[in-house]
Design an enzyme around this catalytic site. Structure first.
Site, mmCIF file in Angstrom:
data_model
loop_
_atom_site.group_PDB
_atom_site.id
_atom_site.type_symbol
_atom_site.label_atom_id
_atom_site.label_comp_id
_atom_site.label_asym_id
_atom_site.label_seq_id
_atom_site.Cartn_x
_atom_site.Cartn_y
_atom_site.Cartn_z
ATOM 1 N N VAL A 243 7.317 -6.389 -3.997
ATOM 2 C CA VAL A 243 6.765 -7.319 -3.012
ATOM 3 C C VAL A 243 5.334 -6.841 -2.750
ATOM 4 C CG1 VAL A 243 8.814 -8.278 -1.914
ATOM 5 C CG2 VAL A 243 8.120 -5.990 -1.307
ATOM 6 N N CYS A 258 -8.033 1.753 -3.698
ATOM 7 C CA CYS A 258 -6.620 1.665 -3.340
ATOM 8 C C CYS A 258 -5.753 1.590 -4.596
ATOM 9 C CB CYS A 258 -6.378 0.446 -2.449
ATOM 10 S SG CYS A 258 -6.978 -1.070 -3.191
ATOM 11 N N ASP A 329 -2.411 -3.171 11.213
ATOM 12 C CA ASP A 329 -1.726 -4.017 10.236
ATOM 13 C C ASP A 329 -1.311 -5.320 10.923
ATOM 14 O OD1 ASP A 329 0.093 -5.014 8.226
ATOM 15 O OD2 ASP A 329 0.272 -2.956 7.508
ATOM 16 N N ARG A 331 0.432 -7.836 9.022
ATOM 17 C CA ARG A 331 1.150 -8.563 7.970
ATOM 18 C C ARG A 331 2.501 -9.125 8.385
ATOM 19 N NH1 ARG A 331 0.459 -4.469 3.052
ATOM 20 N NH2 ARG A 331 0.423 -2.991 4.761
ATOM 21 N N SER A 353 8.150 -0.435 -3.979
ATOM 22 C CA SER A 353 7.338 -0.464 -2.766
ATOM 23 C C SER A 353 7.582 0.840 -2.045
ATOM 24 C CB SER A 353 7.730 -1.630 -1.853
ATOM 25 O OG SER A 353 7.085 -1.483 -0.600
HETATM 26 ZN ZN LIG Z 1 -5.829 -2.643 -2.293
#
Ligand SMILES: [Zn+2]
Length: 417
Positions: A243, A258, A329, A331, A353
């Protein structure tokens, strides 16, 4: 283009006398498509609308621009002949559980089949989910083949290294009472805040409490499936899943701050391998750029991280985001499993994940997770060590554990050059 015009008369959504006999009820979570009723949000006949908002998420604004420029008829109805899914899927038990799916319309895939009787009556019902087939050509996959990690089988991985997939686009269709319940707020409170914080874009939040469905102006999600999509719903078939939240800088442009693209590519490689040994793989890609705070915020945070005293370290990774954005965050992984439930998923054997928020949300939604797969250390770019170590220390899953505070201070990224 056909010369067709809509009346110039503007109807204010704040009028309360907008209930018509043509408006169909929506019984979210009902057993069958007919009992549930279609979501009607198209603009061609205002009397049949039973939802707030418009189709195509954020692209609705571009649609409006096309109409304004005279290039697009406002009364165009799509010809859906031959548009149906190459592999019919569902219905699954989750489709008729009002608590399992609250941010997609499961009957939005091929509505011309599910709601044939209404199409015949002239209702303009639009698909909000679409499925098609594709071949992926990815440099990382070619490298995996060269390194012997992946072998062409002519079926999942073709001889030339291309991967065959089925891809599914899912637009957001939110059932407001269900969304409120997930967030643990009252529907009234949710409606009030949505109205206020969108600058009053949708007066119906306040004036039309009878309308329970909203098509929010946000990005969609896309699923890439390796193997037979129908196997996703079979818990006895091995399932590998990633995901993935959008990161344009890494996913598309290969930016090294990242781990997004390397982890995504590793997920694709493993999903293909799983399908090759008789299992099935799925990558779901959510348009939630920069932890759903957007790319402008994200780039400001990068600068702030790299300019701070002591440089960019894992110890201060989350703090800088919170200073700039107000939260670390946005999300809301609470809604992420909805797409998995659309495919009837009950069990994930290999979850790609490391996020504890994603894991908790999937498990809480009733999906069993067997193994959690973290990104292999050799795939992490040097400048991304800051991110990965900070996340591990914050509770992200990793087989090799997290560093302590002193250790985190020593994990440094590049300065501004
Ligand atoms: Zn990234």
């Amino acid at each position: 283009m056909a010369e067709t015009k809509k009346s110039n008369h503007i109807i204010l959504a704040s009028h309360t006398n907008l209930k018509f006999k043509e408006t169909l009820p929506v019984n979210w979570g009902a057993k069958t498509a007919t009992e549930r009723g279609p979501v009607v949000a198209s603009m061609t006949n205002n009397k049949t609308r039973n939802a707030i908002g418009a189709h195509s998420g954020s692209y609705t604004v571009y649609r409006a621009l096309s109409i304004a420029s005279g290039k697009f008829s406002p009364v165009h109805k799509p010809d859906l002949h031959n548009t149906e899914a190459p592999t019919p899927i569902g219905p699954y038990p989750q489709w008729s559980d009002a608590t399992k799916i609250v941010t997609h319309d499961p009957w939005g895939l091929d509505p011309q089949i599910h709601f044939k009787e209404y199409f015949e009556k002239g209702y303009d019902i639009r698909p909000t989910i679409a499925m098609t087939q594709a071949h992926l050509q990815l440099p990382e996959v070619y490298e995996a083949i060269k390194a012997g990690r992946l072998k062409p089988d002519g079926k999942i991985v073709k001889e030339n290294g291309d991967i065959r997939v089925t891809k599914v686009a899912l637009e957001p269709v939110w059932y407001l009472p269900g969304v409120a319940e997930r967030l643990n707020v009252s529907e009234g409170e949710l409606r009030k805040i949505l109205f206020q914080e969108t600058g009053g874009m949708y007066p119906e939040f306040i004036t039309r409490r009878d309308l329970k469905v909203w098509l929010p102006p946000i990005g969609s999600s896309t699923a890439y499936i390796f193997g037979d999509p129908r196997d996703l719903a079979k818990p006895e078939v091995e399932l590998t899943c990633r995901v993935h939240d959008e990161c344009n800088g890494s996913d598309v442009f290969g930016s090294d701050i990242c781990t997004c693209r390397p982890y995504l590519m590793y997920g694709i490689e493993d999903a293909a391998r799983t399908a090759q040994r008789g299992g099935v793989g799925i990558i779901v890609y959510y348009r939630k750029e920069g932890r759903a705070l957007g790319e402008v915020t994200k780039f400001l945070v990068y600068n702030a991280r790299k300019r701070q005293e002591g440089g960019d370290t894992a110890a201060t990774y989350f703090k800088r985001t919170e200073c700039v954005a107000g939260t670390e965050d946005a999300r809301f992984q609470e809604f992420m499993p909805d797409a998995l439930h659309f495919f009837g998923i009950k069990k994930i054997h290999n979850l790609h994940s490391m996020s504890n928020m994603k894991y908790d949300s999937i498990v809480k939604s009733g999906i069993e997770v067997v193994n959690r797969i973290s990104i292999p250390a050799e795939l992490i770019p040097a400048d991304a060590q800051v991110e990965i170590e900070a996340k591990k220390a914050a509770g992200y899953f990793s087989a090799d554990g997290a560093k302590d505070v002193e250790g985190l201070k020593k994990v440094k990224g590049r300065d501004i050059e």
